[in-house]
Enzyme design. Structure first.
Site, PDB file in Angstrom:
ATOM      1  N   GLU A 501      39.716  34.759  36.226  1.00 45.81           N
ATOM      2  CA  GLU A 501      38.792  35.814  35.780  1.00 45.81           C
ATOM      3  C   GLU A 501      38.192  35.437  34.436  1.00 45.81           C
ATOM      4  O   GLU A 501      38.911  35.067  33.509  1.00 45.81           O
ATOM      5  CB  GLU A 501      39.518  37.163  35.608  1.00 45.81           C
ATOM      6  CG  GLU A 501      39.848  37.893  36.885  1.00 45.81           C
ATOM      7  CD  GLU A 501      40.509  39.239  36.585  1.00 45.81           C
ATOM      8  OE1 GLU A 501      40.130  39.891  35.582  1.00 45.81           O
ATOM      9  OE2 GLU A 501      41.416  39.620  37.341  1.00 45.81           O
ATOM     10  N   GLU A 555      31.625  47.772  39.290  1.00 44.27           N
ATOM     11  CA  GLU A 555      32.573  48.758  39.815  1.00 44.27           C
ATOM     12  C   GLU A 555      32.448  50.052  39.009  1.00 44.27           C
ATOM     13  O   GLU A 555      33.217  50.322  38.090  1.00 44.27           O
ATOM     14  CB  GLU A 555      33.997  48.201  39.761  1.00 44.27           C
ATOM     15  CG  GLU A 555      34.205  47.025  40.703  1.00 44.27           C
ATOM     16  CD  GLU A 555      35.650  46.575  40.764  1.00 44.27           C
ATOM     17  OE1 GLU A 555      36.382  47.036  41.666  1.00 44.27           O
ATOM     18  OE2 GLU A 555      36.057  45.776  39.902  1.00 44.27           O
ATOM     19  N   LYS A 558      35.440  52.581  38.344  1.00 48.41           N
ATOM     20  CA  LYS A 558      36.621  52.199  37.567  1.00 48.41           C
ATOM     21  C   LYS A 558      36.760  53.108  36.350  1.00 48.41           C
ATOM     22  O   LYS A 558      35.762  53.514  35.747  1.00 48.41           O
ATOM     23  CB  LYS A 558      36.521  50.741  37.097  1.00 48.41           C
ATOM     24  CG  LYS A 558      36.747  49.712  38.174  1.00 48.41           C
ATOM     25  CD  LYS A 558      36.782  48.306  37.610  1.00 48.41           C
ATOM     26  CE  LYS A 558      38.006  48.084  36.757  1.00 48.41           C
ATOM     27  NZ  LYS A 558      38.139  46.673  36.327  1.00 48.41           N
ATOM     28  N   GLU A 564      33.669  48.245  31.136  1.00 51.89           N
ATOM     29  CA  GLU A 564      34.547  47.939  32.270  1.00 51.89           C
ATOM     30  C   GLU A 564      33.829  48.110  33.601  1.00 51.89           C
ATOM     31  O   GLU A 564      34.219  47.506  34.602  1.00 51.89           O
ATOM     32  CB  GLU A 564      35.788  48.841  32.231  1.00 51.89           C
ATOM     33  CG  GLU A 564      36.798  48.472  31.182  1.00 51.89           C
ATOM     34  CD  GLU A 564      37.504  47.162  31.484  1.00 51.89           C
ATOM     35  OE1 GLU A 564      37.682  46.835  32.678  1.00 51.89           O
ATOM     36  OE2 GLU A 564      37.866  46.447  30.533  1.00 51.89           O
TER      37      GLU A 564
END
Length: 729
Positions: A501, A555, A558, A564
């Site tokens: 990642e 996303e 999330k 994020e």
């Protein structure tokens, strides 16, 4: 051949699991002599037929810069280079070089001076590095004034000032240190590859791990037919066995194949496309490697026959169950791996996600979970193509800088040791989650943002490890090196690292001002260029760094701050959030088989560019006629423009035989065709050479100026085995 007797020493290549003939001594007999009546008079005065013999010795060790020779086998142990500077008295410097060589030679050291005036010091450094000379001594005006020399080791690049008053003793000590260091590294690599097997299953498993196998051998037919399978049969027959090394000629996936860029696929978004739509997006953007945060069976089915390499994941919720139950691990493998391969190209399993940081209560069973899954793979005969590892966060390295001093959090010693032993024994790789975004934000201005974004650093912003003197062009490289150094405290053999990642958010809240579209675009596109350079960090330059970008989609469901939710490079409809190099990478590669273009680095020093241009058009043999006055690429008449054309022409012609795009740090590779108007760069679709021009090694020059050589040596270490076979005819 009339071969009477032969003694051989085999060399082993750990990266590929292959063996090669390292040295031989042959007694070839007398048949040839008798056939052609070749005789001599022996000590009795009688005629006798000649006995023919032959000896051969092959040795090689190197890195991206060329050979790396131990002092005891190097024809030249020390090369002395003079470094003239502006108005300095060159004669005095040359005299000092000559005196230094004489002093060293008088003490038994094989030293030589390179006093050629028609080559720059940088060119000479590259030249002698490629030849593998163990120690380079540089003498310039400042060294002369301080009555000292500047010494650079070939094996690790370490640099040191040596007073002339202690020159001989210090140089001898350095050469002894280099010799011992290279021996220790080679021995560690060899020993780590040796594995004793007593059963057929152990033999097959070791074979897939590219090991040197110490295995039983027996000529008895009954023993051969017994299948060599059980401990009992081993014990009963041990007195009749001859132990010998078997050099393995094949292995599983090798990191020598080159680095790749993959992408993570998260599913925590409101408008998640169907599995078929996800695969269509992957294929339309020519993405070849993906990591799933689970093992979604619908998506695995949709990935069938796409040849996309897939890393599936055991969720954190399942780690405890699988770690406590081999049966649960077997069920998981059967349901999520065996049911899909080989149609779906599953190559790795990520066990949990940052378990030590996010669910530390599961840490005691993490290694057990990995072992249980691996055993299940073995039972399904899938342990060769599918590797097991676990993603580790940079959080468990409390102080990642300087990389040479980095260590894992000591509270995890037992777990980390177990993980590394498992990875070593199964020939797997270390999964690292590393985010320069967080490293930069948390540094509170200590590091420049250019360092985090893979952008060029000005001389005053250079990032240097004070212990190794390694220069770091990017924070990600430093993070990877910090992890390599942390691993080295536990494991002698090097365990390759894959960045599972990394990424940069393109949007953030009011207090996340560095989360911008421009920064995200810059980071990810420069990351792709960095990975496709096929090189490792400074401490492990021959181990390429592959990376999975976080992530495919935003996303938005999330929890947490805006950043994020904003790592995605594509919207759910498949359109790009920003210009993304993966979109054009496949197309560019199709146009340009050499793998990109080489151009002048923006902001590079003009005089350094001119040096690179002169070399490319001279010793580099680039075709520079197109940048002459009146020709298509002459305008704009700037050093940067002309250097870009010359650098690229050299790169396209020489890359197939190891030519690199460096030129003392003044060049970079790009996936964007730099052609303009009627000026067609070599490698462009309309270029006459088309990017596929091949040259023979004999046509290539010795090397361009700078820190890298075009004459790359493959990233292998030839390690001698203590195995001597006697062959009788």
């Amino acid at each position: 051949m009339d071969l009477v007797e032969s003694t051989s020493v085999k060399a082993f290549i750990p990266n590929t699991g292959r063996g090669v003939q390292g040295a031989t001594s042959h007694c070839l007999g007398q048949k040839f002599s008798k056939m052609f009546n070749i005789n001599f008079e022996d000590e009795k005065g009688e005629k006798a037929m000649v006995w023919r013999n032959s000896w051969a010795y092959n040795w090689g060790d190197g890195d991206d810069k060329g050979l790396v020779l131990p002092p005891k086998v190097s024809k030249v142990q020390v090369i002395v280079v003079h470094v003239p500077y502006k108005d300095a008295d060159v004669k005095d410097i040359i005299n000092a070089c000559s005196a230094t060589v004489k002093t060293l030679c008088d003490s038994g050291i094989l030293a030589k001076a390179d006093l050629r005036e028609n080559y720059s010091p940088g060119w000479k450094y590259c030249h002698w590095e490629m030849k593998g000379v163990p120690l380079r001594i540089e003498i310039g005006p400042k060294d002369l004034a301080n009555n000292q020399v500047w010494a650079v080791r070939r094996d690790n690049g370490a640099k040191v000032d040596i007073p002339m008053t202690d020159l001989t003793n210090t140089v001898k000590g350095l050469l002894d240190t280099i010799q011992q260091s290279m021996f220790d590294v080679a021995k560690q690599k060899r020993d780590a590859c040796i594995q004793v097997t007593k059963t057929w299953d152990e033999f097959i498993e070791a074979l897939g791990q590219k090991k040197l196998i110490l295995a039983p051998w027996c000529d008895e037919v009954v023993w051969a037919k017994s299948g060599y399978r059980t401990e009992d049969s081993w014990s009963n027959r041990i007195g009749t066995m001859l132990l010998g090394y078997l050099l393995l000629m094949f292995g599983s996936l090798s990191f020598a194949l080159g680095a790749f860029v993959g992408i993570n696929i998260g599913t925590d978004l409101t408008n998640l496309p169907s599995p078929e739509q996800v695969v269509a997006i992957l294929r339309s953007h020519q993405i070849t490697h993906v990591r799933l945060f689970d093992a979604d069976n619908h998506l695995l089915s949709a990935l069938t026959d796409t040849e996309i390499e897939v890393m599936v994941s055991v969720t954190n919720e399942d780690v405890l169950r699988i770690g406590q139950s081999p049966a649960a691990a077997a069920y998981w493998i059967n349901k999520n791996v065996a049911a899909f391969v080989p149609a779906t190209n599953i190559t790795a399993i990520a066990v949990g996600s940052e378990v030590l940081s996010t669910i530390p209560n599961a840490a005691p069973v993490l290694v057990s979970a990995m072992k249980n899954l691996h055993k299940a793979l073995v039972s399904s005969n899938l342990n060769y193509p599918v590797k097991v590892s676990t993603p580790i966060s940079m959080d468990i390295i409390p102080k990642p800088f300087p990389p040479s001093a980095a260590t894992f959090n000591s509270s995890w010693n037992s777990t980390i040791s177990g993980i590394l032993d498992f990875l070593k024994n199964t020939n797997s790789f270390f999964m690292l989650n590393a985010y320069p975004y967080y490293g930069y934000v948390q540094s509170n201005g200590i590091f420049p943002i250019e360092y985090a974004l893979f952008q060029p650093l000005t001389p005053v912003k250079q990032i240097v490890d004070p212990n190794t003197l390694f220069h770091y062009d990017s924070m990600l490289d430093a993070m990877v090196d910090a992890t390599y150094n942390s691993i080295s405290a536990y494991s002698n053999p090097v365990i390759p690292i894959v960045v599972t990642e990394t990424g940069w958010p393109w949007a953030g809240g009011a207090n996340e001002r560095d989360a911008t579209v421009q920064n995200a675009e810059t980071f990810n596109n420069n990351l792709i260029k960095r990975v496709l350079n096929d090189s490792g960090p400074p401490s492990q330059p021959t181990i390429p760094v592959s990376a999975y970008i976080y992530e495919l989609f935003n996303e938005d469901s999330k929890p947490g701050p805006v950043s994020e939710k904003s790592y995605g490079v594509y919207f759910s409809n498949g359109s790009s959030v920003y210009t993304f190099a993966m979109d054009t990478l496949g197309q560019t590669m199709a146009k340009n088989a050499s793998g990109g273009f080489c151009v002048a680095r923006k902001g590079a020093d003009t005089s350094s560019l001119q040096d690179g241009l002169n070399w490319a058009c001279g010793p580099g043999q680039a075709n520079c006629s197109t940048i002459q006055s009146g020709q298509p690429c002459y305008m704009p008449d700037t050093v940067e423009n002309h250097a870009s054309y010359a650098y690229n022409d050299y790169y396209q012609r020489m890359r197939s035989v190891g030519g690199t795009c460096d030129f003392s740090g003044t060049a970079v590779t790009t996936m964007v065709d730099p052609s303009y108007g009627s000026c067609m760069f070599t490698g462009s679709t309309n270029s006459s050479i088309g990017g596929t021009g091949m040259v023979t090694a004999s046509m290539g020059p010795e090397g361009p100026p700078g820190n890298e050589s075009p004459g790359q040596v493959p990233d292998i270490w030839f390690l001698f085995l203590v195995t001597v076979g006697l062959l009788f005819v």
